[in-house]
Write an enzyme that holds these catalytic residues in place. Structure first.
Site, short mmCIF file in Angstrom:
data_model
loop_
_atom_site.label_atom_id
_atom_site.label_comp_id
_atom_site.label_asym_id
_atom_site.label_seq_id
_atom_site.Cartn_x
_atom_site.Cartn_y
_atom_site.Cartn_z
N TYR A 1 16.27 -16.72 -9.61
CA TYR A 1 14.96 -17.31 -9.87
C TYR A 1 14.18 -16.55 -10.94
CZ TYR A 1 16.08 -19.92 -5.69
OH TYR A 1 16.70 -20.74 -4.78
N LEU B 1 1.14 9.32 -8.09
CA LEU B 1 1.43 9.33 -9.53
C LEU B 1 0.49 10.24 -10.31
CD1 LEU B 1 2.26 5.57 -10.23
CD2 LEU B 1 3.84 7.50 -10.25
N ASP C 1 -6.94 7.39 -8.42
CA ASP C 1 -7.75 6.55 -7.54
C ASP C 1 -8.96 7.29 -6.98
OD1 ASP C 1 -6.06 4.46 -7.96
OD2 ASP C 1 -5.13 4.49 -5.98
N GLU D 1 0.59 18.07 -0.82
CA GLU D 1 0.65 16.68 -0.39
C GLU D 1 1.02 16.66 1.09
OE1 GLU D 1 0.83 13.07 0.68
OE2 GLU D 1 0.14 13.40 -1.40
N GLN E 1 7.15 2.68 -8.26
CA GLN E 1 6.49 3.96 -8.07
C GLN E 1 7.27 4.90 -7.16
OE1 GLN E 1 2.32 3.64 -7.17
NE2 GLN E 1 2.19 5.67 -6.27
#
Length: 539
Positions: free
Chosen positions: A220, A27, A305, A47, A128
């Site tokens: 639920y 991201l 991160d 990447e 994501q």
């Protein structure tokens, strides 16, 4: 990381160069490539994986993040949650079993009193692995060069930039020279490690295992609860939905389980064994809270991160903080690369984003979800209002004038009332008979907002003196007079005052009332906060 192989398969710097190299296609990396390319900056992203991770991971994107995506044309591509939505969590025996109590939100009292609308956006809800392709598509449409199946082997930086050795999927190695590099290569970040940048924080919290599965469990969710703490004598786990038929069951241990055991535990968490369960994949996660000691080293910047790991929280502080890192950095790189700003502007990235990461780190452990892992100092940390954390954090740096150390780190937007160093406030105004957010008047450029006509001439003079285009939004003309008073109040301005807003929507400087010489005042202020390179900027 080793050096590049020097043979016929290696391309020279002249054959392969770009302005910014982004390493990492998650991201943060994809957002960086998108924001940079949108600013017209030649960008290459590498990447090593060919596809997004099979684990959906993040799903919640905050209103501020949605504002940034909306500005680059993705407003209709990402589903938004209803206004006033709060992520709810309950402790249950199982979905079909007894429900014990709902876990309190961060500050239940906030929901009891009405608040001013802070944004034209609500939060976004998209897994994501579904969002990453959208970001990649938009980045490529803006001109970014996305190279999947490409791995960073090594890099060297000098006064001219960063030379990276890259390995393509077919094994071919080549060099690429970039003026700057963004390390968005994850929490283990080989780039950060190579730069010997240490980290501090609560540290490693625990290693977890999870199983992603698909099951017909929408019934639920009718009560509005989407997260469930499974509390049984022989099963303590966390269950949540991605709102697309996929669910994840997380275990707070590092135990390897085979498919048969995973199916048994899924049925136990659901409280039923009669449903068709499709297991998609299993995962292993390290939960940690660590902030890098610096977010920059020469021409290399850490984002996402690589810069900070924050555990999943109901504030969405992990992925959203990383996306917002890259937005903060992109306009600054664009300004420096264009020659409008000196490289000292880039010092403000660490000065602004590292305190933001620390504030969010500390807020996570002050709140109920992680108080058990917080330690004794968390009791001394006051919980900050949700909207203050989202829209009212204060930047202190050389790209802001008037944000001193006496000010708090965050307040609600209406409490700041246009304080330099904070995001420009949102209000609805009328343009050509249609409602428009004040945020839409700013749009990736330096903008001067004022009612007094003298500031329009000042904006032109500043642009000519510094070589930096400054748009002027003159209140009382467009937006119409009926909106002008409310906007002036929201920005803390008198009728003869003005506010200078940066390309990222942050207020850089303001003159609350009249200046004897508006052009000189604006030239001086813009020269400082933009690190303008023209000689008159220093005058």
């Amino acid at each position: 990381m080793r050096q590049c192989i020097d043979d016929d398969h290696v391309l020279s710097r002249g054959d392969n160069a770009t302005s910014v190299l982004v390493v990492g296609g998650g991201l943060a990396g994809l957002s960086a490539a998108m924001f940079l390319a949108w600013q017209g900056v030649p960008t290459v992203l590498v990447e090593r994986r060919m596809e997004s991770s099979p684990h959906p991971r993040a799903i919640g994107f905050t209103p501020r993040t949605m504002e940034l995506f909306r500005a680059v044309g993705l407003g209709t591509r990402i589903p938004q949650v209803p206004a006033g939505f709060r992520l709810r969590r309950a402790r249950v025996e199982s979905l079909a079993g007894e429900w014990f109590e709902e876990a309190p939100s961060w500050n239940p009292a906030e929901a009891e009193s009405p608040k001013p609308e802070c944004s034209p956006c609500t939060g976004g809800a998209l897994a994501q692995d579904r969002l990453e392709p959208i970001l990649q598509e938009r980045a490529m449409a803006c001109g970014a060069d996305i190279r999947r199946g490409t791995e960073l082997v090594s890099f060297i930086q000098d006064e001219t930039g960063v030379t990276a050795c890259l390995r393509a999927q077919d094994g071919r190695e080549y060099t690429l020279h970039a003026a700057y590099m963004i390390a968005a290569d994850g929490h283990r970040s080989p780039i950060r490690e190579s730069l010997r940048i240490a980290r501090k924080g609560r540290g490693h919290l625990r290693t977890m295992r999870s199983v992603l599965f698909r099951a017909p469990l929408d019934a639920y969710l009718e009560k509005g609860v989407m997260q469930f703490e499974i509390d049984q004598p022989d099963l303590k786990a966390f269950l949540t939905t991605y709102a697309d038929g996929r669910w994840v069951l997380m275990f707070s241990d590092d135990v390897v389980r085979d498919e048969a055991m995973l199916r048994t535990l899924i049925a136990q968490a659901i409280g039923r064994s009669d449903l068709d369960i499709e297991i998609i994949t299993a995962g292993r996660w390290e939960l940690s809270a660590l902030i890098a000691d610096r977010f920059a080293s020469g021409r290399i910047f850490l984002a996402g991160d690589a810069a900070h790991t924050l555990p999943p929280s109901r504030g969405g502080y992990g992925a959203n903080t990383g996306i917002q890192d890259t937005h903060n950095l992109a306009w600054k790189l664009a300004a420096v690369l264009s020659g409008q700003s000196a490289s000292r502007l880039l010092d403000s990235y660490d000065a602004e984003r590292r305190p933001t990461a620390w504030l969010r780190h500390d807020q996570i452990f002050a709140r109920p979800d992680y108080k058990a892992q917080a330690g004794p100092t968390a009791a001394e940390t006051p919980i900050i209002d949700d909207d203050a954390m989202e829209f009212g954090q204060l930047y202190r740096s050389n790209a802001v004038i008037g944000a001193d150390a006496t000010l708090p780190p965050a307040l609600r937007p209406e409490a700041w009332a246009g304080q330099p160093g904070t995001r420009a406030p949102h209000l609805w105004v009328t343009i050509a008979g249609k409602p428009v957010s004040t945020l839409d008047l700013l749009r990736s450029r330096w903008t001067l907002l004022a009612a007094d006509d003298r500031w329009r001439a000042a904006a032109s003079a500043a642009g000519e003196a510094l070589g930096i285009a400054v748009a002027c939004v003159q209140l009382g003309v467009e937006p119409l007079p009926g909106d002008a008073v409310a906007v002036l109040v929201a920005f803390g301005l008198g009728r003869t005052g003005a506010a200078l807003i940066r390309p990222d929507g942050v207020i850089a400087w303001r003159s609350t009332d009249s200046e004897a010489h508006p052009s000189e005042a604006l030239i001086r202020a813009l020269g400082i906060v933009s690190a303008a390179t023209r000689s008159k900027a220093a005058a």
